[in-house]
Design a protein around this motif. Structure first.
Motif, PDB file in Angstrom:
ATOM      1  N   ASP A 142       0.765  -0.745   0.013  1.00 45.05           N
ATOM      2  CA  ASP A 142       0.242   0.085   0.302  1.00 45.05           C
ATOM      3  C   ASP A 142       0.536   1.363  -0.005  1.00 45.05           C
ATOM      4  OD1 ASP A 142      -2.603  -1.390   0.212  1.00 45.05           O
ATOM      5  OD2 ASP A 142      -1.879  -1.621   2.221  1.00 45.05           O
ATOM      6  N   TYR A 143       2.434   0.804   1.037  1.00 39.98           N
ATOM      7  CA  TYR A 143       3.147   2.560   0.577  1.00 39.98           C
ATOM      8  C   TYR A 143       3.891   1.998  -0.826  1.00 39.98           C
ATOM      9  CZ  TYR A 143       2.636   3.333   5.537  1.00 39.98           C
ATOM     10  OH  TYR A 143       2.799   3.704   7.471  1.00 39.98           O
ATOM     11  N   VAL A 171       2.628   6.654   8.089  1.00 41.77           N
ATOM     12  CA  VAL A 171       3.920   6.050   8.659  1.00 41.77           C
ATOM     13  C   VAL A 171       4.457   6.492   9.393  1.00 41.77           C
ATOM     14  CG1 VAL A 171       5.837   6.784   7.766  1.00 41.77           C
ATOM     15  CG2 VAL A 171       5.715   4.675   7.717  1.00 41.77           C
ATOM     16  N   ALA A 172       3.999   8.186  10.424  1.00 44.51           N
ATOM     17  CA  ALA A 172       5.270   8.405  11.657  1.00 44.51           C
ATOM     18  C   ALA A 172       4.760   7.962  12.477  1.00 44.51           C
ATOM     19  CB  ALA A 172       4.295  10.057  11.300  1.00 44.51           C
ATOM     20  N   PRO A 173       3.385   7.459  13.107  1.00 48.84           N
ATOM     21  CA  PRO A 173       2.859   6.835  14.543  1.00 48.84           C
ATOM     22  C   PRO A 173       5.158   5.422  14.618  1.00 48.84           C
ATOM     23  CG  PRO A 173       1.258   7.785  13.209  1.00 48.84           C
ATOM     24  CD  PRO A 173       2.067   7.462  12.598  1.00 48.84           C
ATOM     25  N   ARG A 174       4.542   4.957  13.601  1.00 46.87           N
ATOM     26  CA  ARG A 174       5.339   3.530  14.030  1.00 46.87           C
ATOM     27  C   ARG A 174       6.559   3.976  13.683  1.00 46.87           C
ATOM     28  NH1 ARG A 174       0.206   2.684  13.027  1.00 46.87           N
ATOM     29  NH2 ARG A 174      -0.122   0.843  13.305  1.00 46.87           N
ATOM     30  N   LEU A 175       7.553   5.163  13.206  1.00 45.24           N
ATOM     31  CA  LEU A 175       8.490   6.046  13.487  1.00 45.24           C
ATOM     32  C   LEU A 175       8.585   6.711  14.698  1.00 45.24           C
ATOM     33  CD1 LEU A 175       9.413   7.321   9.807  1.00 45.24           C
ATOM     34  CD2 LEU A 175      10.057   5.273  10.360  1.00 45.24           C
ATOM     35  N   PRO A 181       8.615  -3.712  19.528  1.00 42.74           N
ATOM     36  CA  PRO A 181      10.191  -3.690  19.347  1.00 42.74           C
ATOM     37  C   PRO A 181      10.569  -3.485  18.402  1.00 42.74           C
ATOM     38  CG  PRO A 181       9.709  -4.877  21.034  1.00 42.74           C
ATOM     39  CD  PRO A 181       8.467  -4.913  20.608  1.00 42.74           C
ATOM     40  N   GLY A 182      11.175  -3.424  17.304  1.00 40.47           N
ATOM     41  CA  GLY A 182      11.500  -3.763  16.041  1.00 40.47           C
ATOM     42  C   GLY A 182      10.312  -3.522  14.862  1.00 40.47           C
ATOM     43  N   GLU A 183       9.419  -2.250  15.213  1.00 41.29           N
ATOM     44  CA  GLU A 183       8.615  -1.931  14.239  1.00 41.29           C
ATOM     45  C   GLU A 183       8.956  -0.509  13.361  1.00 41.29           C
ATOM     46  OE1 GLU A 183       5.207   0.099  15.633  1.00 41.29           O
ATOM     47  OE2 GLU A 183       4.039  -1.352  14.449  1.00 41.29           O
ATOM     48  N   ALA A 188      10.639   1.732   8.748  1.00 42.14           N
ATOM     49  CA  ALA A 188      11.238   3.481   8.117  1.00 42.14           C
ATOM     50  C   ALA A 188      11.781   2.822   6.319  1.00 42.14           C
ATOM     51  CB  ALA A 188      12.498   3.366   8.361  1.00 42.14           C
ATOM     52  N   LEU A 189      11.417   1.356   5.984  1.00 44.08           N
ATOM     53  CA  LEU A 189      11.497   0.577   5.233  1.00 44.08           C
ATOM     54  C   LEU A 189      10.130   1.124   4.127  1.00 44.08           C
ATOM     55  CD1 LEU A 189      13.671  -2.621   5.750  1.00 44.08           C
ATOM     56  CD2 LEU A 189      14.251  -1.367   4.397  1.00 44.08           C
ATOM     57  N   SER A 190       8.517   1.170   5.126  1.00 46.14           N
ATOM     58  CA  SER A 190       7.637   1.196   4.059  1.00 46.14           C
ATOM     59  C   SER A 190       8.127   2.370   3.208  1.00 46.14           C
ATOM     60  CB  SER A 190       6.569   1.132   4.845  1.00 46.14           C
ATOM     61  OG  SER A 190       6.900   0.016   5.097  1.00 46.14           O
TER      62      SER A 190
END
Length: 223
Positions: A142-143, A171-175, A181-183, A188-190
């Protein structure tokens, strides 16, 4: 210029006030019309088509470009339905979104014309739709689609590049505040994938803009 492109007289429009996707779309439509005319026996050669445009039916190329504009304008209604469905998950909300576009004065007016604004709006709407979906699913596909469509929107009109903000917001909340952990790394790759897809889509559909960046800057100043 799209007419000249459609018959192979020029390779690119050489106009940098706008990028070149809409020129290409109109050139494809004109070439398809010419080839269909040859298939049914209306035209025996490319010269017959050019005479038809210049003499027998002057401004035919503009009517074909306007037909493209109408088609993309109607497609924007369905794109809005899709975006509203992804946003609210309710059929009534999705249909209401489409209805609002159907009666929007500016969109209806500009859909009559063979200009860049309606194609840009279509791709902006689709990019936002997949950014909304990505915010919920966090699926990289989707990204990628949101970034790809942002690139096509930018290739229709430069200022549409701001639609990539939708992907950043998704994507900002996940960054910044990852849930687990590890999210942060997949997020960032998306974002990187979306940015790469955007640049690639623009490069493929408006390659001359990359080769003549100084003229692009001049076009931006004019706009």
């Amino acid at each position: 210029k799209a007419l000249q492109m459609s018959v192979g007289r020029i390779r690119d429009p050489g106009d940098f006030n706008y990028p070149h996707l809409v020129f290409d779309i109109d050139a494809i439509a004109l070439a398809a019309y010419r080839l269909a005319g040859r298939a049914i026996g209306r035209y025996q050669s490319t010269e017959d088509f050019l005479v038809d445009v210049a003499v027998r039916r002057p401004a035919l190329q503009y009517r074909i470009a306007r037909a493209v504009g109408v088609t993309l304008g109607v497609a924007t209604v369905f794109a809005t339905v899709l975006a509203a469905w992804y946003a609210y998950g309710r059929r009534s909300g999705a249909l209401l979104g489409g209805l609002v576009v159907c009666v929007n004065f500016l969109h209806c007016r500009d859909s009559h014309f063979g200009t860049v604004d309606v194609p840009m709006t279509l791709f902006v709407t689709l990019s936002l739709a997949f950014a909304i979906k990505a915010a919920r699913t966090q699926v990289r596909r989707d990204y990628l689609l949101a970034g790809l469509l942002a690139g096509l929107a930018t290739s229709a009109k430069y200022n549409a590049g701001t639609v990539i903000v939708g992907v950043i917001v998704a994507v900002a909340p996940r960054l910044w505040r990852p849930i687990g952990p590890g999210e942060r790394r997949p997020a960032a790759l998306s974002l990187l994938a979306a940015g790469t897809a955007m640049i690639a889509a623009f490069a493929v559909t408006s390659p001359a803009c990359l080769l003549h960046f100084d003229r692009v800057v001049g076009g931006l100043v004019v706009q």
